[in-house]
Design a protein around this motif. Structure first.
Motif, mmCIF file in Angstrom:
data_model
loop_
_atom_site.group_PDB
_atom_site.id
_atom_site.type_symbol
_atom_site.label_atom_id
_atom_site.label_comp_id
_atom_site.label_asym_id
_atom_site.label_seq_id
_atom_site.Cartn_x
_atom_site.Cartn_y
_atom_site.Cartn_z
ATOM 1 N N LEU A 260 17.662 -23.533 30.285
ATOM 2 C CA LEU A 260 18.936 -24.071 30.761
ATOM 3 C C LEU A 260 20.103 -23.536 29.941
ATOM 4 C CD1 LEU A 260 17.862 -27.754 31.488
ATOM 5 C CD2 LEU A 260 18.442 -25.990 33.170
ATOM 6 N N ASP A 261 19.874 -23.327 28.662
ATOM 7 C CA ASP A 261 20.918 -22.749 27.825
ATOM 8 C C ASP A 261 21.362 -21.406 28.391
ATOM 9 O OD1 ASP A 261 22.208 -22.570 24.867
ATOM 10 O OD2 ASP A 261 21.361 -20.623 25.419
ATOM 11 N N ARG A 262 20.407 -20.545 28.725
ATOM 12 C CA ARG A 262 20.749 -19.235 29.271
ATOM 13 C C ARG A 262 21.267 -19.350 30.703
ATOM 14 N NH1 ARG A 262 19.980 -18.435 24.532
ATOM 15 N NH2 ARG A 262 19.065 -16.534 23.622
ATOM 16 N N ALA A 263 20.694 -20.268 31.462
ATOM 17 C CA ALA A 263 21.130 -20.429 32.851
ATOM 18 C C ALA A 263 22.598 -20.833 32.931
ATOM 19 C CB ALA A 263 20.263 -21.473 33.552
ATOM 20 N N LEU A 264 23.007 -21.767 32.083
ATOM 21 C CA LEU A 264 24.387 -22.250 32.104
ATOM 22 C C LEU A 264 25.372 -21.202 31.602
ATOM 23 C CD1 LEU A 264 23.843 -25.915 30.879
ATOM 24 C CD2 LEU A 264 24.462 -25.168 33.185
ATOM 25 N N LYS A 265 24.894 -20.210 30.902
ATOM 26 C CA LYS A 265 25.747 -19.118 30.442
ATOM 27 C C LYS A 265 25.763 -17.953 31.433
ATOM 28 C CE LYS A 265 24.967 -20.278 25.565
ATOM 29 N NZ LYS A 265 24.267 -19.898 24.311
ATOM 30 N N ARG A 286 21.392 -33.718 24.913
ATOM 31 C CA ARG A 286 20.985 -32.547 24.117
ATOM 32 C C ARG A 286 21.896 -31.356 24.409
ATOM 33 N NH1 ARG A 286 15.927 -34.206 26.010
ATOM 34 N NH2 ARG A 286 15.765 -32.372 27.389
ATOM 35 N N LEU A 287 22.242 -31.167 25.666
ATOM 36 C CA LEU A 287 23.108 -30.042 26.026
ATOM 37 C C LEU A 287 24.517 -30.227 25.480
ATOM 38 C CD1 LEU A 287 21.908 -29.456 29.701
ATOM 39 C CD2 LEU A 287 21.528 -27.940 27.752
ATOM 40 N N THR A 293 29.958 -28.309 27.936
ATOM 41 C CA THR A 293 30.880 -29.313 28.443
ATOM 42 C C THR A 293 30.258 -30.041 29.629
ATOM 43 O OG1 THR A 293 31.943 -27.847 30.048
ATOM 44 C CG2 THR A 293 32.787 -27.813 27.783
ATOM 45 N N ASP A 294 30.882 -31.156 30.009
ATOM 46 C CA ASP A 294 30.398 -31.879 31.190
ATOM 47 C C ASP A 294 30.515 -31.001 32.434
ATOM 48 O OD1 ASP A 294 29.781 -34.065 29.668
ATOM 49 O OD2 ASP A 294 31.566 -35.224 30.219
ATOM 50 N N GLY A 295 31.552 -30.163 32.505
ATOM 51 C CA GLY A 295 31.692 -29.250 33.625
ATOM 52 C C GLY A 295 30.538 -28.269 33.703
ATOM 53 N N ASP A 296 30.106 -27.775 32.541
ATOM 54 C CA ASP A 296 28.939 -26.885 32.503
ATOM 55 C C ASP A 296 27.701 -27.615 33.017
ATOM 56 O OD1 ASP A 296 30.443 -24.845 31.272
ATOM 57 O OD2 ASP A 296 29.962 -25.599 29.261
ATOM 58 N N ILE A 297 27.496 -28.796 32.479
ATOM 59 C CA ILE A 297 26.269 -29.549 32.765
ATOM 60 C C ILE A 297 26.214 -29.989 34.219
ATOM 61 C CG2 ILE A 297 24.987 -31.645 32.170
ATOM 62 C CD1 ILE A 297 26.238 -31.317 29.309
#
Length: 334
Positions: A260-265, A286-287, A293-297
């Motif tokens: 998810l870290d890479r996906a959100l980037k 955790r994220l 940010t909440d927008g990212d999540i």
């Protein structure tokens, strides 16, 4: 290589060898049509052709018109009715109508770019043959396009749908050339065993990521690209783009979170994560701690899949694929 690329490459080769070329493109269909809008056929000056606009019903007539277009340089729009008998010959239950745009093609560099520089759409004035190229970040060419039309073309790119757009009395045909649809499935679990073949049938190139050797095996996932790297390393290799859907199914933060870290980037058009609302709430914390940010999540679809009452792994797979297809077509409110 897909059929569309084969047609473009053959046309490019013909031009490079000094031959003349015309392209025929399906720009409209009604009723039952053997070939979808955007299907193409390339013809050289000797009458050789590659590709298909009807599965065989009208190819002869189209080739003849293409040779005329090569001779006079003028585009032409052809309309054909496919009879029930002809339809049966190409595997359809009933007939329909097909509209085909035929135009001489002399721009080898442009054809090469349609193959290599994607996503891109050609926008052609059906009457004049004038053309421009539209990309997510720019427009070029001799055909003037107002901002509203450019927005519609970019929506066609996102939806992967070629179509005709009307603009102030002009009929503009938008032909979409996209990168392949991809799905990255993190977690070689039971749900994935149902989801992967379904996604492949829906046109996705699927990669299953799981560093656990006993999970990601050829026996469990035959004829599928398998990656046994840690999810973040695998994502760095895969390089998700705007035509990529990412689903995390391991239910293990040690595996899902790096993915998810890479996906959100990335520019992935869909990100989904398996887990209950409680599981996702913990994931959100955790994220946030990781700096998102909440927008990212909010990009994460969780709990994953459309709410269709799914219970079994296969039903959950159906709900996931349905949500991905909805996201692909911009139906985020489904």
């Amino acid at each position: 290589m897909g059929e569309a690329d084969e047609v473009l490459e053959q046309a490019t080769d013909w031009l490079e060898s000094g031959k003349t070329v015309a392209m025929a493109t399906v720009i409209g269909t009604w009723g039952s049509s053997p070939r979808p809008v955007g299907s193409q056929l390339a013809v050289d000056g000797d009458g050789a052709f590659v590709g298909s606009v009807s599965g065989g019903c009208i190819e002869g007539a189209v080739v003849g018109e293409a040779l005329q277009s090569i001779e006079d340089g003028k585009p032409r729009t052809l309309e054909f009715g496919v009879t029930n008998e002809q339809a049966w010959e190409v595997g359809l239950a009933c007939g329909g109508d097909i509209k085909v745009l035929v135009e001489k093609e002399a721009d080898r560099e442009m054809l090469e770019r349609l193959i290599s520089d994607r996503p891109v759409a050609t926008v052609t004035d059906i009457e004049t043959g004038e053309r421009s190229l539209v990309r997510p970040g720019g427009v070029e060419g001799g055909l003037a396009l107002p901002d509203g039309v450019v927005s519609e073309v970019r929506q066609a790119l996102r939806s992967d749908v070629s179509r005709v757009i009307e603009d102030g009395g002009r009929n503009l045909f938008v032909r979409v050339f996209n990168t392949p649809l991809r799905m990255v499935c993190v977690g070689a679990v039971h749900i994935a065993q149902s989801l992967v073949p379904m996604a492949a049938l829906a046109g996705f190139d699927v990669t299953v990521v799981d560093p656990r050797g006993s999970f990601a095996t050829v026996d469990r996932f035959p004829e599928v690209s398998l990656n046994d790297e840690w999810p973040d390393d695998a994502m760095d290799e895969i390089k998700p783009d705007g035509r990529t859907a990412i689903v995390t199914l391991t239910h293990d933060p040690k595996l899902d979170d790096p993915a998810l870290d890479r996906a959100l980037k990335s520019d992935a058009f869909y990100i989904g994560a398996l887990g209950s609302k409680r599981t996702h709430a913990a994931r959100v914390e955790r994220l946030r701690e990781a700096g998102f940010t909440d927008g990212d999540i909010d990009r994460i679809h969780a709990p994953i899949g459309l709410d269709i009452g799914s219970k079994s792994p296969s039903e959950i797979a159906v709900s996931i694929l349905s949500e991905i297809v909805a996201a692909k077509h911009g139906k985020t409110g489904v």
